[in-house]
Design an enzyme around this catalytic site. Sequence first.
Site, PDB file in Angstrom:
ATOM      1  CG  HIS A  84      -1.918   0.986   1.185  1.00  0.00           C
ATOM      2  ND1 HIS A  84      -1.770   2.176   1.861  1.00  0.00           N
ATOM      3  CD2 HIS A  84      -3.742   0.971   1.216  1.00  0.00           C
ATOM      4  CE1 HIS A  84      -2.991   3.141   0.895  1.00  0.00           C
ATOM      5  NE2 HIS A  84      -3.871   2.001   1.089  1.00  0.00           N
ATOM      6  CD  GLU A 156      -2.296   2.326  -3.021  1.00  0.00           C
ATOM      7  OE1 GLU A 156      -3.045   2.346  -1.905  1.00  0.00           O
ATOM      8  OE2 GLU A 156      -1.319   2.211  -2.601  1.00  0.00           O
ATOM      9  N   GLY A 162      -6.494  10.519  -0.106  1.00  0.00           N
ATOM     10  CA  GLY A 162      -6.839  11.045   1.406  1.00  0.00           C
ATOM     11  C   GLY A 162      -7.603  12.299   0.903  1.00  0.00           C
ATOM     12  N   GLY A 223     -11.173   2.808   0.363  1.00  0.00           N
ATOM     13  CA  GLY A 223     -10.252   3.535   1.808  1.00  0.00           C
ATOM     14  C   GLY A 223     -11.050   4.317   3.253  1.00  0.00           C
ATOM     15  N   GLY A 224     -11.660   5.232   3.820  1.00  0.00           N
ATOM     16  CA  GLY A 224     -12.432   6.197   4.034  1.00  0.00           C
ATOM     17  C   GLY A 224     -13.457   5.740   4.445  1.00  0.00           C
TER      18      GLY A 224
END
Length: 243
Positions: A84, A156, A162, A223-224
């Site tokens: 990641h 990604e 983010g 993610g979030g």
Amino acid sequence: MHKTIAEAKKFVSLLVNELHDVREFEIVVCPPFTALSEVGEILSGRNIKLGAQNVFYEDQGAFTGEISPLMLKEIGVEYVIIGHSERRHIFKEDDELINRKVKAVLEKGMTPILCVGETLEEREKGLTFCVVEKQVREGFYGLSKEEARKVVIAYEPVWAIGTGRVATPQQAQEAHAFIRKLLSEMYDEETAEAVRILYGGSIKPDNFLGLIVQKDIDGGLVGGASLKESFIELARIMRGVIS
């Protein structure tokens, strides 16, 4: 690094309740190491798979603070995120280390989710494809055709993680198509088609549809939005596209 054991169990119980009948595609949750075992008990026999956020490449030894593939396998982990962007940039993991992790996960019969992607500086310098090609080639180094087909790739773009920024569907598709073509050159077209390529980078319900309908985008590394009920909405969007 979110959710205590209690919070993780509560959230996963909600997911199981809301998404229990999804069979058209795979749903994987990757809680912190501390919550893996208890979340795994909730997911046992369910349609939602258990994943880990990281792993080390040795089964045991003097590697204080690390978690081995053997430990993950024992508690029912099926997927492991490897390389990641935060592991690469904050913890300085390089492609050689990542490749060893990929091989270790495959050896234990689990599925590696290999993350690749460029920083904003690299994209602005026109280095996107150079960076991604190096990460894919080195991540897959030494893998047979059969092993390669078991790997999931997550593209990604680091500049979209983010930050609230998201690659346009066209930018994402271009990168995914490049990866697919690269795999066909490294192996063959059949292998390239067999490898699932996910998009990761500020995925939300309001942008997911435009991404998931692209030809070479097979799913999302969320993610979030995976920390709240928006994750359920993403699954419903995915289901609508497939059906």
